[in-house]
Scaffold this motif. Structure first.
Motif, short mmCIF file in Angstrom:
data_model
loop_
_atom_site.label_atom_id
_atom_site.label_comp_id
_atom_site.label_asym_id
_atom_site.label_seq_id
_atom_site.Cartn_x
_atom_site.Cartn_y
_atom_site.Cartn_z
N MET A 164 84.95 -11.06 32.79
CA MET A 164 83.88 -10.44 33.54
C MET A 164 83.46 -11.32 34.72
O MET A 164 83.02 -10.81 35.73
N ASP A 165 83.59 -12.64 34.54
CA ASP A 165 83.22 -13.54 35.62
C ASP A 165 84.14 -13.40 36.83
O ASP A 165 83.75 -13.73 37.93
N LEU A 166 85.32 -12.89 36.62
CA LEU A 166 86.28 -12.73 37.71
C LEU A 166 86.26 -11.31 38.29
O LEU A 166 86.57 -11.13 39.46
#
Length: 79
Positions: free
Chosen positions: A1-3
């Motif tokens: 999700m961070d990417l």
């Protein structure tokens, strides 16, 4: 999700530039306006919610604000 989120914004940003729809200044100004509106909303959300739901003037406020929204919806989105 961070990417995923930064990748989405990168694709969206470069797509707008590539297609010539916006200049970099347009996109950065839109991002800045969005961040400022989000910061303002985060600051005002809880006190406004408390005022509307718990305040003595909550019902009066809704009686005054709701017709304005109905009018604006009719005026802005009329075919």
């Amino acid at each position: 999700m961070d990417l995923i989120i930064p990748l989405y914004f990168h694709i969206f940003f470069t797509g707008r530039l590539y297609l010539g729809m916006h200049s970099p200044v347009d996109i950065l100004a839109g991002i800045l306006i969005g961040i400022l509106l989000l910061a303002f909303w985060c600051f005002i959300d809880e006190p406004l919610d408390d005022f509307i739901t718990n305040g003595r003037n909550g019902k009066l406020l809704m009686l005054l604000v709701e017709p304005a929204f109905i009018y604006l919806n009719h005026v802005l989105f009329a075919p």
